[in-house]
Motif scaffolding. Structure first.
Motif, PDB file in Angstrom:
ATOM      1  N   LEU A 237       1.153  19.310  12.205  1.00 32.86           N
ATOM      2  CA  LEU A 237       2.357  21.031  12.136  1.00 32.86           C
ATOM      3  C   LEU A 237       1.583  20.183  10.404  1.00 32.86           C
ATOM      4  CD1 LEU A 237       5.207  21.291  13.278  1.00 32.86           C
ATOM      5  CD2 LEU A 237       3.601  22.892  13.763  1.00 32.86           C
ATOM      6  N   SER A 238       0.900  21.755  10.320  1.00 32.49           N
ATOM      7  CA  SER A 238       0.415  21.928   8.191  1.00 32.49           C
ATOM      8  C   SER A 238       1.253  23.165   8.247  1.00 32.49           C
ATOM      9  CB  SER A 238      -0.011  22.172   8.577  1.00 32.49           C
ATOM     10  OG  SER A 238      -0.848  20.867   8.843  1.00 32.49           O
ATOM     11  N   MET A 239       2.700  22.492   7.026  1.00 31.62           N
ATOM     12  CA  MET A 239       3.344  23.732   6.163  1.00 31.62           C
ATOM     13  C   MET A 239       3.195  23.721   4.698  1.00 31.62           C
ATOM     14  SD  MET A 239       6.401  23.748   8.498  1.00 31.62           S
ATOM     15  CE  MET A 239       6.870  21.682   8.209  1.00 31.62           C
ATOM     16  N   GLY A 240       1.538  24.777   4.854  1.00 26.62           N
ATOM     17  CA  GLY A 240       1.058  24.344   2.885  1.00 26.62           C
ATOM     18  C   GLY A 240       1.080  23.582   2.625  1.00 26.62           C
ATOM     19  N   PRO A 241       1.548  22.211   1.857  1.00 24.98           N
ATOM     20  CA  PRO A 241       0.998  20.760   1.483  1.00 24.98           C
ATOM     21  C   PRO A 241       1.098  19.773   2.458  1.00 24.98           C
ATOM     22  CG  PRO A 241       2.557  20.852  -0.124  1.00 24.98           C
ATOM     23  CD  PRO A 241       2.626  22.491   0.894  1.00 24.98           C
ATOM     24  N   ARG A 242       2.751  19.896   3.392  1.00 23.09           N
ATOM     25  CA  ARG A 242       3.156  18.926   3.759  1.00 23.09           C
ATOM     26  C   ARG A 242       2.633  18.789   5.400  1.00 23.09           C
ATOM     27  NH1 ARG A 242       9.911  19.690   6.582  1.00 23.09           N
ATOM     28  NH2 ARG A 242       9.480  17.708   7.102  1.00 23.09           N
ATOM     29  N   ARG A 243       2.323  18.144   5.611  1.00 23.98           N
ATOM     30  CA  ARG A 243       2.099  17.544   7.489  1.00 23.98           C
ATOM     31  C   ARG A 243       2.923  16.782   8.168  1.00 23.98           C
ATOM     32  NH1 ARG A 243      -2.222  18.567   4.138  1.00 23.98           N
ATOM     33  NH2 ARG A 243      -3.845  19.901   4.675  1.00 23.98           N
ATOM     34  N   ILE A 244       3.213  17.018   9.302  1.00 29.07           N
ATOM     35  CA  ILE A 244       3.648  16.619  10.124  1.00 29.07           C
ATOM     36  C   ILE A 244       3.822  15.854  11.341  1.00 29.07           C
ATOM     37  CG2 ILE A 244       6.355  16.238  11.340  1.00 29.07           C
ATOM     38  CD1 ILE A 244       6.932  18.825   9.582  1.00 29.07           C
ATOM     39  N   ARG A 245       3.250  14.897  11.502  1.00 31.32           N
ATOM     40  CA  ARG A 245       3.103  14.131  13.095  1.00 31.32           C
ATOM     41  C   ARG A 245       4.123  13.969  13.951  1.00 31.32           C
ATOM     42  NH1 ARG A 245      -1.586  12.009   9.879  1.00 31.32           N
ATOM     43  NH2 ARG A 245      -3.400  12.350  10.540  1.00 31.32           N
ATOM     44  N   LEU A 246       3.679  14.936  14.636  1.00 27.20           N
ATOM     45  CA  LEU A 246       5.303  14.417  16.294  1.00 27.20           C
ATOM     46  C   LEU A 246       5.140  13.253  16.807  1.00 27.20           C
ATOM     47  CD1 LEU A 246       5.799  18.176  16.406  1.00 27.20           C
ATOM     48  CD2 LEU A 246       7.388  16.914  14.613  1.00 27.20           C
ATOM     49  N   GLY A 247       6.134  13.494  18.095  1.00 28.13           N
ATOM     50  CA  GLY A 247       6.226  11.838  18.643  1.00 28.13           C
ATOM     51  C   GLY A 247       5.901  13.098  19.844  1.00 28.13           C
ATOM     52  N   ARG A 248       5.428  12.553  20.539  1.00 23.51           N
ATOM     53  CA  ARG A 248       4.451  13.338  22.566  1.00 23.51           C
ATOM     54  C   ARG A 248       5.533  13.616  22.683  1.00 23.51           C
ATOM     55  NH1 ARG A 248       2.855  10.044  27.674  1.00 23.51           N
ATOM     56  NH2 ARG A 248       2.722  12.213  29.259  1.00 23.51           N
ATOM     57  N   ARG A 249       6.602  13.600  23.128  1.00 19.70           N
ATOM     58  CA  ARG A 249       8.021  15.067  23.192  1.00 19.70           C
ATOM     59  C   ARG A 249       7.888  16.167  22.840  1.00 19.70           C
ATOM     60  NH1 ARG A 249       7.710  15.248  28.504  1.00 19.70           N
ATOM     61  NH2 ARG A 249       8.685  13.577  28.831  1.00 19.70           N
ATOM     62  N   HIS A 250       8.295  15.069  21.050  1.00 22.11           N
ATOM     63  CA  HIS A 250       8.146  17.191  19.903  1.00 22.11           C
ATOM     64  C   HIS A 250       6.915  17.839  20.228  1.00 22.11           C
ATOM     65  CE1 HIS A 250      11.749  14.793  17.783  1.00 22.11           C
ATOM     66  NE2 HIS A 250      12.157  14.949  19.334  1.00 22.11           N
ATOM     67  N   SER A 251       6.167  17.198  20.480  1.00 24.18           N
ATOM     68  CA  SER A 251       4.132  17.569  20.824  1.00 24.18           C
ATOM     69  C   SER A 251       4.914  18.750  21.097  1.00 24.18           C
ATOM     70  CB  SER A 251       3.311  16.576  20.591  1.00 24.18           C
ATOM     71  OG  SER A 251       3.301  16.180  19.616  1.00 24.18           O
ATOM     72  N   GLU A 252       5.367  18.416  22.818  1.00 21.22           N
ATOM     73  CA  GLU A 252       5.196  19.322  23.431  1.00 21.22           C
ATOM     74  C   GLU A 252       5.861  19.870  23.891  1.00 21.22           C
ATOM     75  OE1 GLU A 252       4.113  15.099  27.213  1.00 21.22           O
ATOM     76  OE2 GLU A 252       6.432  16.297  26.683  1.00 21.22           O
ATOM     77  N   ILE A 253       7.046  19.751  23.147  1.00 20.02           N
ATOM     78  CA  ILE A 253       7.872  21.546  23.354  1.00 20.02           C
ATOM     79  C   ILE A 253       7.844  22.029  22.211  1.00 20.02           C
ATOM     80  CG2 ILE A 253      10.224  21.511  21.829  1.00 20.02           C
ATOM     81  CD1 ILE A 253      11.206  19.243  22.831  1.00 20.02           C
ATOM     82  N   VAL A 254       6.858  21.375  20.571  1.00 19.82           N
ATOM     83  CA  VAL A 254       6.416  22.640  19.768  1.00 19.82           C
ATOM     84  C   VAL A 254       5.448  23.327  20.072  1.00 19.82           C
ATOM     85  CG1 VAL A 254       5.168  22.863  17.561  1.00 19.82           C
ATOM     86  CG2 VAL A 254       7.320  21.077  17.724  1.00 19.82           C
ATOM     87  N   VAL A 255       4.248  23.001  21.512  1.00 20.22           N
ATOM     88  CA  VAL A 255       3.393  23.462  21.797  1.00 20.22           C
ATOM     89  C   VAL A 255       4.058  24.445  22.974  1.00 20.22           C
ATOM     90  CG1 VAL A 255       1.133  22.868  23.483  1.00 20.22           C
ATOM     91  CG2 VAL A 255       1.508  21.592  21.787  1.00 20.22           C
ATOM     92  N   LEU A 256       4.595  24.533  23.672  1.00 25.32           N
ATOM     93  CA  LEU A 256       6.045  25.535  24.468  1.00 25.32           C
ATOM     94  C   LEU A 256       5.935  25.892  23.972  1.00 25.32           C
ATOM     95  CD1 LEU A 256       7.376  22.218  27.656  1.00 25.32           C
ATOM     96  CD2 LEU A 256       5.070  24.280  28.009  1.00 25.32           C
ATOM     97  N   LEU A 257       6.846  25.690  22.813  1.00 25.72           N
ATOM     98  CA  LEU A 257       7.536  27.175  22.123  1.00 25.72           C
ATOM     99  C   LEU A 257       5.909  28.319  21.508  1.00 25.72           C
ATOM    100  CD1 LEU A 257      10.566  25.191  20.871  1.00 25.72           C
ATOM    101  CD2 LEU A 257      10.657  26.901  22.639  1.00 25.72           C
TER     102      LEU A 257
END
Length: 419
Positions: A237-257
């Motif tokens: 996830l990139s929010m301006g200068p901030r970049r966040i790498r999510l774990g597997r389950r959180h990645s799935e949740i964000v993609v589904l949303l």
């Protein structure tokens, strides 16, 4: 204690407390048990740290030189660095303390103070560009402050990493006043004398002053959010200068949303993630609570949804597929959507994209596009694409023999009869 975020009670013997917590730390490392004498905020952090941190290793240095300088210039906290220097500059210059500022992922952006103190801190990699979140550095004030989103002191042997235990620190989180998102934390680091109410109050006041100053500035256009999930097992996830790498389950949740901008109920999200498998709803709520901590107000509930529009790479791909733009779709395709995920909702979305791209290429019968596809790791064993390429090549093409040979090899590999 009256205030659980303070390291020592007024008048407490610092040396005695250091020895007491050191014994507790040794017991935790040997038996996995945290004695009741350890503050709950520290005990919880030790448990989180133990999942990924070796207590004798140093945090990694991830940014340096030009890359670090470019990142610092673009970061919102650069706007308030002069304010921190004004409010905490005497601490940074007294020869006993350091002033540090980190981003929301625990990456140190600035570490300032007397050269002699900075040289001591360098021995434990407490330098700009190093990652000091809990998962890389263990229990420490800036790491805990961004993990629990609260001002906190960490005293001496309360640090999870042994090389850091000679130090004491106090840190407070800083938020974007326009979006509520966590931007990072401000920290003061030094000796045992920092384990007093004044240091915690000082960093907390500095953080509030920084937020007040940011509120007077125009909201940054960096509120836009981009999401990368094609060919990756973890979402970026990139929010301006901030970049966040999510774990597997959180990645799935964000993609589904992102696939369901209207939102999903708890039951719907459980079905998309786990299918027919039985799951205690408390488990999902715990995952969403941890995800909300990382994303702040970006994640909404009732129903669960993303509050701001997200530009996702797989949605860009879907748009090209919908308009039949084969070349653009090929450029956008970086691999399957979360390729190792077995969540039913992700599997469905992945198949839609992969089948849609294959169908577009096969029916389009563009030799150049098909050639590009079969040269990718995902298309090299695609028999239908090779067959379509063979059919699309003109009779005199020098590639026909090579392509026909590959078709025969895949026929044999798949156990199909010769045509």
């Amino acid at each position: 204690m009256t205030n659980p975020w303070l390291a020592l009670e007024s008048g407490a013997d610092a040396a005695k407390r250091t020895s007491e917590v050191r014994r507790a730390h040794e017991r935790f490392l040997s038996a996995g048990v945290v004695p009741g004498s350890v503050r709950p905020v520290v005990a919880d952090s030790w448990r989180r740290s133990a999942r990924s941190v070796d207590p004798v290793t140093l945090p990694p240095l991830e940014l340096a030189d030009d890359e670090l300088e470019e990142y610092r210039r673009a970061h919102p906290l650069a706007e308030v660095l002069p304010l921190f220097r004004e409010l905490l500059g005497s601490i940074a210059d007294d020869g006993h303390h350091l002033l540090a500022v980190c981003d929301a992922d625990g990456q140190l952006l600035w570490v300032e103070g007397h050269r002699g103190v900075r040289l001591q801190a360098e021995r434990m990699n407490f330098v700009a560009g190093a990652r000091w979140d809990e998962s890389h550095a263990g229990t420490n004030a800036p790491g805990v402050a961004i993990a629990v989103d609260h001002p906190v002191q960490i005293f001496a042997t309360e640090h999870f990493s042994v090389p850091v235990q000679p130090w004491t620190c106090a840190a407070a989180p800083i938020h974007d006043p326009h979006t509520g998102l966590l931007l990072g934390a401000v920290d003061v680091t030094g000796g045992d004398h920092l384990a007093s109410p004044y240091s915690l109050g000082l960093v907390q006041a500095a953080a509030r002053a920084a937020e007040a100053h940011l509120a007077t500035l125009p909201a940054r256009a960096s509120a836009s959010v981009t999401l990368s999930a094609l060919g990756r097992d973890d979402v970026l996830l990139s929010m301006g200068p901030r970049r966040i790498r999510l774990g597997r389950r959180h990645s799935e949740i964000v993609v589904l949303l992102a696939c369901h901008p209207e939102g999903l109920t708890s039951d719907q999200l459980i079905t998309e993630l786990y299918g027919d498998r039985m799951l205690n709803p408390v488990t999902l709520r715990a995952e969403l609570s941890r995800l909300r901590h990382r994303l702040g107000p970006l994640l909404d509930s009732r129903p669960y949804r993303l509050r701001v529009p997200v530009r996702a790479d797989f949605q860009v791909l879907a748009g090209h597929l919908a308009t039949g733009a084969a070349e653009a779709a090929l450029r956008a395709y970086r691999g399957p959507l979360l390729p190792t995920s077995d969540a039913p909702g992700i599997v469905w979305e992945r198949r839609l994209l992969d089948d849609g791209l294959r169908d577009l290429l096969v029916t389009g019968r563009d030799p150049a596009a098909l050639e590009r596809w079969v040269r990718t790791p995902w298309g090299r064993d695609d028999l239908f694409a090779w067959q379509a390429l063979l059919a699309a090549l003109p009779p005199g093409s020098p590639s026909r023999a090579r392509v026909a040979c590959r078709v025969r090899d895949l026929d044999a590999e798949y156990g199909l009869p010769d045509a």
